[in-house]
Design a protein around this motif. Structure first.
Motif, PDB file in Angstrom:
ATOM      1  N   ILE A   6      87.917 -11.185  32.210  1.00 10.38           N
ATOM      2  CA  ILE A   6      87.118 -10.627  31.109  1.00 10.38           C
ATOM      3  C   ILE A   6      87.798  -9.357  30.568  1.00 10.38           C
ATOM      4  N   CYS A  31      85.139  -8.763  35.683  1.00  8.13           N
ATOM      5  CA  CYS A  31      86.251  -9.365  36.429  1.00  8.13           C
ATOM      6  C   CYS A  31      87.539  -9.226  35.602  1.00  8.13           C
ATOM      7  N   PHE A  78      82.711 -24.766  36.923  1.00  7.80           N
ATOM      8  CA  PHE A  78      83.926 -24.333  37.618  1.00  7.80           C
ATOM      9  C   PHE A  78      83.834 -24.666  39.108  1.00  7.80           C
ATOM     10  N   LYS A 117      78.965 -14.525  31.958  1.00  6.30           N
ATOM     11  CA  LYS A 117      79.812 -13.579  31.206  1.00  6.30           C
ATOM     12  C   LYS A 117      80.321 -14.227  29.910  1.00  6.30           C
ATOM     13  N   CYS A 134      83.938 -12.107  41.286  1.00  8.03           N
ATOM     14  CA  CYS A 134      83.397 -13.323  40.664  1.00  8.03           C
ATOM     15  C   CYS A 134      82.441 -14.007  41.642  1.00  8.03           C
TER      16      CYS A 134
END
Ligand code: SF4
Length: 306
Positions: free
Chosen positions: A55, A52, A220, A89, A248
């Motif tokens: 990252i 993503c 999140f 991740k 994501c």
């Protein structure tokens, strides 16, 4: 020792802690620059294609620190709340970075459980021993870092705007103005005030997520869903904007959960990756705000019942 801190991912949440700890220990701290085109390009060059945008941007920050420090902080964050998880991740970040970027100095690799006081202390103790062998200095720096973090309040809560939206998404998308193309400033120019999840009390978020058939186990997702559901239920906002990273998985799920909860309430999902153009974002924002304004006019003119 020169220690590099990449200005990406959860830097925006925890920078008072890490910076205070390292500076108190006498390390020379090098923080990478604000995200910019060069950092993004480096990130895109080094990170795997499937990653993503945040990252990729993190890789760019790490690459920009090479040659300027002897150690780079690449936190392997596993958990930030009990019984919840963070994106995989984050758990594999040191491996991604080491295997993708050449000529790397030392990096931090141990797992970090922010929800556990003992684990947090041990992580910083080990980092401290890379800089000094004085345990007293490490403990003193750790306490200063804890205090600096406690004093820090992130988030946005605007006052005095007629139209208000809740701005949702990962902190690294909301607080990195290069990634989000100065979204908050744009909203202010349109006369729209912003509130973010940090200004919704934890117990309200809990009440909302506990009503779901299954509690989200991603921190999140919990925060974004809980904040959106609570503010919507209280009639405190005119719309929702969700800044989502292309590819994501967590965002895909939480956006659907929110849509299911709010039904036909205005919501705009801005999906971003390295190809996203600013003109497209501006047009969508303008159309969304226009729609909210027209909706408010219609609602203000509805005949009163009873
Ligand atoms: S949660 Fe989503 S945006 Fe954040 S690192 Fe994971 S995949 Fe990327």
């Amino acid at each position: 020792m020169k220690v590099g801190i990449p200005k990406g991912l959860l830097y925006y949440k925890y920078y008072p802690f890490i910076e205070t700890f390292l500076k108190e220990l006498g390390a020379y701290v090098v923080v990478s620059d604000d995200t910019n085109k060069a950092i993004l390009n480096e990130g895109v060059k080094y990170a795997v294609d499937e990653a993503c945008l945040p990252i990729k941007v993190f890789h760019g920050h790490v690459a920009s620190l090479r040659g300027r420090c002897e150690l780079i902080i690449v936190p392997r964050i596993m958990c930030i709340r009990d019984r919840e998880y963070i994106c995989p991740k984050f758990c594999g970040l040191p491996e991604m970075v080491k295997n993708s970027i050449t000529e790397m100095p030392m990096i931090t690799e141990l797992p970090l459980y922010i929800n556990s006081e003992k684990s947090l202390y041990n992580w910083f103790r080990k980092l401290g021993f890379m800089i000094t062998d004085n345990i007293f200095s490490i403990d003193t720096a750790y306490i200063s870092a804890l205090n600096a973090q406690k004093k820090f309040k992130s988030g946005i809560k605007d006052e005095g705007y007629k139209t208000n939206i809740v701005l949702l998404g990962h902190p690294y998308n909301l607080y990195d103005n290069f990634i989000n193309m100065n979204l908050v400033e744009k909203l202010h120019k349109f006369g729209v005030g912003v509130i973010t999840e940090e200004f919704v009390e934890e117990n309200y978020i809990d009440e909302e997520v506990n009503r779901l058939f299954k509690r989200p186990f991603w921190s999140f997702a919990r925060n974004s869903y809980g904040a959106a559901a609570y503010l919507h239920s209280q009639d405190k906002i005119d719309g929702i904007i969700y800044v989502s990273s292309f590819s994501c998985g967590i965002d895909s799920v939480v956006v659907e959960l929110i849509k299911d909860r709010i039904k036909d309430f205005p919501m705009l999902v801005l999906k971003i990756d390295e190809q996203t153009g600013e003109a497209g974002i501006n047009t969508r924002l303008e159309a969304f705000i226009d729609m909210i304004d027209r909706r408010n006019i219609v609602e203000d003119n509805l005949p009163a019942h009873g």
